[in-house]
Write an enzyme that holds these catalytic residues in place. Structure first.
Site, PDB file in Angstrom:
ATOM      1  N   HIS A   1       0.789  -1.238   0.000  1.00 23.87           N
ATOM      2  CA  HIS A   1       0.000   0.000   0.000  1.00 23.87           C
ATOM      3  C   HIS A   1       0.809   1.270   0.000  1.00 23.87           C
ATOM      4  O   HIS A   1       0.242   2.352  -0.002  1.00 23.87           O
ATOM      5  CB  HIS A   1      -0.916   0.046   1.226  1.00 23.87           C
ATOM      6  CG  HIS A   1      -2.128  -0.800   1.086  1.00 23.87           C
ATOM      7  ND1 HIS A   1      -3.278  -0.348   0.491  1.00 23.87           N
ATOM      8  CD2 HIS A   1      -2.367  -2.074   1.443  1.00 23.87           C
ATOM      9  CE1 HIS A   1      -4.190  -1.311   0.497  1.00 23.87           C
ATOM     10  NE2 HIS A   1      -3.653  -2.372   1.068  1.00 23.87           N
TER      11      HIS A   1
ATOM     12  N   LYS B   1      -9.459  13.979   3.660  1.00 24.52           N
ATOM     13  CA  LYS B   1      -8.587  12.814   3.761  1.00 24.52           C
ATOM     14  C   LYS B   1      -7.678  13.029   4.950  1.00 24.52           C
ATOM     15  O   LYS B   1      -7.679  14.108   5.549  1.00 24.52           O
ATOM     16  CB  LYS B   1      -7.755  12.628   2.483  1.00 24.52           C
ATOM     17  CG  LYS B   1      -7.049  13.920   2.005  1.00 24.52           C
ATOM     18  CD  LYS B   1      -6.320  13.722   0.678  1.00 24.52           C
ATOM     19  CE  LYS B   1      -7.258  13.732  -0.503  1.00 24.52           C
ATOM     20  NZ  LYS B   1      -7.173  12.533  -1.301  1.00 24.52           N
ATOM     21  N   ARG B   2      -6.903  12.004   5.306  1.00 23.21           N
ATOM     22  CA  ARG B   2      -5.931  12.196   6.379  1.00 23.21           C
ATOM     23  C   ARG B   2      -5.081  13.432   6.087  1.00 23.21           C
ATOM     24  O   ARG B   2      -4.770  13.722   4.941  1.00 23.21           O
ATOM     25  CB  ARG B   2      -5.034  10.954   6.495  1.00 23.21           C
ATOM     26  CG  ARG B   2      -5.734   9.733   7.056  1.00 23.21           C
ATOM     27  CD  ARG B   2      -6.190   9.946   8.464  1.00 23.21           C
ATOM     28  NE  ARG B   2      -5.069  10.106   9.347  1.00 23.21           N
ATOM     29  CZ  ARG B   2      -4.824   9.342  10.416  1.00 23.21           C
ATOM     30  NH1 ARG B   2      -5.664   8.376  10.742  1.00 23.21           N
ATOM     31  NH2 ARG B   2      -3.776   9.552  11.177  1.00 23.21           N
TER      32      ARG B   2
ATOM     33  N   LYS C   1      -0.121  14.698   1.055  1.00 24.92           N
ATOM     34  CA  LYS C   1      -1.457  14.941   0.506  1.00 24.92           C
ATOM     35  C   LYS C   1      -1.696  16.438   0.247  1.00 24.92           C
ATOM     36  O   LYS C   1      -2.679  16.826  -0.363  1.00 24.92           O
ATOM     37  CB  LYS C   1      -2.526  14.358   1.419  1.00 24.92           C
ATOM     38  CG  LYS C   1      -2.530  12.818   1.435  1.00 24.92           C
ATOM     39  CD  LYS C   1      -3.546  12.274   2.425  1.00 24.92           C
ATOM     40  CE  LYS C   1      -3.577  10.751   2.508  1.00 24.92           C
ATOM     41  NZ  LYS C   1      -4.387  10.128   1.457  1.00 24.92           N
TER      42      LYS C   1
ATOM     43  N   THR D   1      -8.710   6.498  -2.815  1.00 20.53           N
ATOM     44  CA  THR D   1     -10.056   6.032  -3.151  1.00 20.53           C
ATOM     45  C   THR D   1     -11.059   7.168  -2.969  1.00 20.53           C
ATOM     46  O   THR D   1     -12.142   7.117  -3.540  1.00 20.53           O
ATOM     47  CB  THR D   1     -10.479   4.833  -2.268  1.00 20.53           C
ATOM     48  OG1 THR D   1     -10.192   5.145  -0.900  1.00 20.53           O
ATOM     49  CG2 THR D   1      -9.755   3.566  -2.678  1.00 20.53           C
TER      50      THR D   1
ATOM     51  N   LYS E   1     -14.673   8.089  -5.019  1.00 17.54           N
ATOM     52  CA  LYS E   1     -15.980   8.372  -4.395  1.00 17.54           C
ATOM     53  C   LYS E   1     -16.525   9.711  -4.870  1.00 17.54           C
ATOM     54  O   LYS E   1     -17.711   9.850  -5.168  1.00 17.54           O
ATOM     55  CB  LYS E   1     -15.834   8.424  -2.864  1.00 17.54           C
ATOM     56  CG  LYS E   1     -15.356   7.154  -2.220  1.00 17.54           C
ATOM     57  CD  LYS E   1     -14.940   7.437  -0.759  1.00 17.54           C
ATOM     58  CE  LYS E   1     -14.117   6.295  -0.199  1.00 17.54           C
ATOM     59  NZ  LYS E   1     -13.443   6.662   1.068  1.00 17.54           N
TER      60      LYS E   1
END
Ligand code: PLP
Length: 824
Positions: A368, A560-561, A566, A668, A672
């Site tokens: 991952h 998101k986290r 990110k 992901t 969505k």
């Protein structure tokens, strides 16, 4: 979802079904909860309803279990340290087609189903994407008809509850079990003993053989709790089995009787701590003994359990590889490779070579992440102390492995040290990724780009040595939750326009939406459904933050986290730049925009917490500035989780997928949001690459450096200076943050943060800033052409069917597990 109807226009329930269900709910209320209608509160109603629904689930569950035994089906075991399940009431009702029946049954009792549903706590047994993937895959395996068991840990406290105090994140324990869990079945009879520490003795057996016998110093027990997992239309009901830890002896009675009451409970506390809390790290590893204990605890319990089931059914351990595929969700259960060898060799007297062939035929491993800090390794000294027999087994696996390497590449010491299961640098460590790799038949990455990078980087040598094992399986999401449940309005519209099979075969049916992008009437209906979702989110924002946002503004969503890669920081810098532009030209006709952030930072990740604080500091300045008015609002919604995601995603116009290229394995959230009609602003990272291929490059908004360019800049040590010099607005924004303009109470709060951007911009925030801003202003213009915007938005929905987790699971079934699935 407060005021959302949860009915995606299904046929009306029949009166006798409603009556039976109402009677069942009342029976649960009386005989399980012990209350009457007049004294029941909403929570009692929730539990009574859940239990009544659960009864219906059980029939299908028993049938699935019996079928698996009778037909000796090949089974998939999905081992994951995380399952980010969220709520289950709608999953279960919807899977069985009961939603409208339950709604009618309750409304006859004067109880509102949607209000009850809000009372269910999220099962937050995961940190983020990896855990949510495991939950989507469990649902999809049941829906496509694969006999599967999920195995994990029943954490008493899942992911922490995030509370924002004065802009700072505080963590509180999540109490999801405090009011009981109506979905699970406690199995006190399903217990496995788990050992730690102690010694290993060689015992002679028949012939000149010896057997290694492990005498653990400490023994605890793993007890099973089962939750049924209902597939779509109840096609199959699988089991999620979570282990809880307890001491082998509950109390040291002698100590207790001597008056040391706390001391008598020491063993209990030590044992129970294993399933007490979800490990709070996200993509980083703090080498703590408790974490290794958790990993071995659940891997061992799960393997003992599945071996016992197999031997019980077939009588022959040697047929295990024919009947079982074990999927390792990341390296957390990788110790299972050594545990399987121990079970086969030490407990079942299988010769080593045969046991190794069996093991390699059984395990498969999903990687991952490529982030070096997240590649798990354990100090050899810790392993020797905690798992002495497993360490011996790993040494032997490694010795045989290195023999083969020497034969293939004689004299190449560098390769040898790179592929060794033991890292020999400063302290000696066991590389869990390597162990998982050599012990597995298939290794997969989670997007095309990520899999390519796996082959080029972390597993380059192993892939050369053991070619053909690495395959790609791009992640997916279950549309039942992320479209039908989260967005009943859009689902209703889709059923009305392209037909009810969009519920059963969305991957195919959604394509029929394509021509409707050109239909002005449909675009209007589509926009209206989204408008209602945005109104609902605006209400949620007002209730939770006492902040009014305009539902006609563009909702620009970054959820998101919180992590540097990110790049929430990039978004915040752009927000500030936009703020300055609005202030500079207050009379210009700005299209209103709401920047929505949500996400948790790992408790020990100070910089991520500082980024949350910055988002709040910027929000305070922007939201209270009278010159800006409604044209820009900044919102941080606390305590991101599955249920909050279900509220935000259907209302998002723009999806932020802006990680530094090469760092997000798949993502992901991107899927969505696109499925619900967001347009995506993205870097070419993870599954964004494939998202672009599916929706078409005109319908996704790509900016920034590519993976190769990032890599080249890092190699050449290019600093951010040039990028800052070339961008006056970047220079202005950095200067403002640095000087304390957003933190007047603590002027140098962000000095280090900005200094890092200037001098060591590892995540390419400055390098990508201009390109990002330009794309943002292009989107600003596009938003002013609603017809063009909605056309693209509809095309996104029409073209993302491929990202269904049913597709992903079918690929795993075909290519990795070799199990049959139901026809589509
Ligand atoms: C989907 C999801 C994630 C993963 O989001 P990414 O954008 O892929 O990082 C994390 N947390 C929750 C609650 C989710 O639903």
């Amino acid at each position: 979802m407060n005021d959302q109807p949860h009915s995606a226009n299904v046929t009306l329930p029949r009166d006798e079904d409603v009556g039976r269900l109402r009677a069942a709910i009342l029976e649960k209320l009386a005989y399980t909860i012990g209350k009457r209608r007049v004294t029941a509160n909403d929570h009692d109603w929730f539990v009574a309803t859940a239990l009544a629904v659960r009864d219906r689930v059980v029939d299908g569950w028993m049938a699935s279990i019996e079928q698996a035994y009778r037909q000796e089906e090949r089974r998939v075991y999905y081992l994951s340290l995380e399952f980010l399940v969220g709520r289950l009431l709608f999953d279960n009702m919807q899977g069985l087609g009961l939603t409208e029946t339950v709604r009618a049954a309750l409304s006859g009792l004067g109880v509102d189903l949607d209000r009850l549903a809000q009372l269910e706590p999220d099962a937050a047994l995961g940190n983020g994407g990896l855990g949510r993937l495991a939950a989507c895959y469990m649902e999809s395996m049941a829906s496509v008809g694969i006999p599967a068991h999920g195995y994990g840990i029943r954490y008493e406290h899942g992911l922490f509850r995030q509370v924002i105090v004065n802009g700072w994140q505080h963590e509180y324990p999540e109490e999801w079990l405090s009011a009981g869990n109506p979905w699970e079945f406690h199995r006190p009879e399903v217990v496995h003993e788990i050992g730690f520490g102690g010694t290993v003795h060689a015992v002679p057996v028949a012939g000149h053989m010896v057997r290694q016998v492990w005498h653990p110093a400490e023994k605890i027990e793993a007890v099973a709790y089962d939750t049924p997992v209902v597939g779509w239309r109840g096609r199959r009901v699988n089991t999620l089995r979570l282990w809880s830890a307890r001491p082998a002896d509950p109390l040291r009675l002698d100590t207790f009787n001597l008056g040391d009451h706390a001391g008598a409970l020491v063993d209990q506390i030590r044992a129970e701590s294993i399933s007490k809390v979800l490990y709070p790290s996200d993509e980083s590893l703090a080498g703590q003994e408790l974490r290794l204990r958790q990993e071995y605890f659940f891997a061992s319990a799960s393997l003992q359990d599945l071996v016992r089931r197999h031997v019980g059914a077939s009588g022959d351990i040697r047929t295990l590889p024919d009947k079982v595929a074990i999927q390792l969700n990341d390296t957390h259960p990788a110790i299972g490779v050594a545990e399987m060898m121990r079970i086969l060799v030490d407990l079942h007297d299988i010769p080593w070579d045969e046991a190794w062939r069996m093991t390699q035929a059984i395990f498969c491993y999903t990687n991952h992440t490529l982030l070096p800090e997240a590649l798990e390794s354990w100090p050899v000294v810790l392993m020797e102390r905690l798992l002495p027999r497993h360490m011996q087994i790993i040494y032997l696996i490694n010795a045989l492995h290195l023999d083969r390497v020497r034969a293939a590449a004689p004299g190449d010491e560098a390769v040898l040290s790179r592929v060794s299961l033991i890292e020999e640098n400063h302290d000696r460590r066991v590389r869990m990724g390597h162990l998982a790799f050599v012990g597995s038949r298939r290794i997969n990455g989670v997007s095309a780009l990520h899999t390519d990078l796996l082959k080029e980087t972390v597993f380059h040598d192993l892939n050369t040595l053991l070619p053909g094992r690495i395959v790609n399986k791009t992640n997916g999401i279950t549309f039942r939750r992320w479209l039908q449940q989260a967005n009943p309005r859009l689902t209703g519209l889709l059923v009305d326009t392209i037909g009810p099979d969009v519920l059963d075969r969305p991957e195919i049916a959604l394509e029929r939406l394509e021509p409707l992008a050109e239909d002005a009437g449909f675009r209007r209906d589509f926009a209206a459904a989204r408008r209602a979702n945005k109104q609902a989110l605006a209400t949620l924002i007002r209730e939770r933050l006492e902040l009014r946002v305009d539902p006609d503004a563009m909702f620009d969503v970054h959820i998101k986290r919180i992590h540097e890669y990110k790049r929430q920081l990039l978004n915040i810098l752009e927000t500030i730049a936009l703020y300055y532009s609005i202030r500079a030209q207050p009379t210009r006709d700005w299209a209103p925009r709401v920047k929505i952030f949500a996400g948790k930072a790992a408790a020990s990740y100070h910089r991520a917490k500082l980024i949350i604080k910055l988002a709040h500091d910027v929000a305070r300045v922007v939201n209270t500035d009278p010159t800006v008015r409604d044209r820009l609002k900044v919102v941080f919604l606390p305590n991101y989780g599955v249920s909050l995601a279900e509220s935000i995603i259907p209302a998002a116009d723009l999806s932020e997928q802006i990680s530094t290229a090469g760092m997000e394995a798949s993502g992901t959230g991107n899927m969505k949001l696109a499925l619900n009609g967001s347009l995506t602003i993205a870097t070419l990272d993870g599954a964004n690459v494939e998202l672009r291929e599916h929706v078409g490059e005109d319908n996704i908004f790509i900016f920034g450096l590519t993976t190769e360019e990032v890599e080249a800049r890092r190699r050449q040590g290019i600093s951010a200076e040039a990028a800052i010099a070339a961008s006056p607005r970047l220079a202005e924004v950095l200067g403002a943050i640095e000087s304390g303009l957003f933190s007047p109470d603590e002027r140098d709060r962000y000095r280090d943060l900005v200094s890092t951007l200037r001098h060591h911009d590892h995540f390419m925030v400055c390098a990508d800033f201009e390109s990002y801003c330009q794309m943002q202003s292009y989107l600003h213009g596009l938003w002013r052409e609603p017809e063009a915007w909605w056309r693209k938005s509809i095309l996104n929905v029409a073209r993302v069917g491929w990202f269904s987790s049913d597709r992903a699971i079918r690929e795993y079934a075909d290519d990795i597990w070799r199990v049959p699935v139901l026809p589509q």
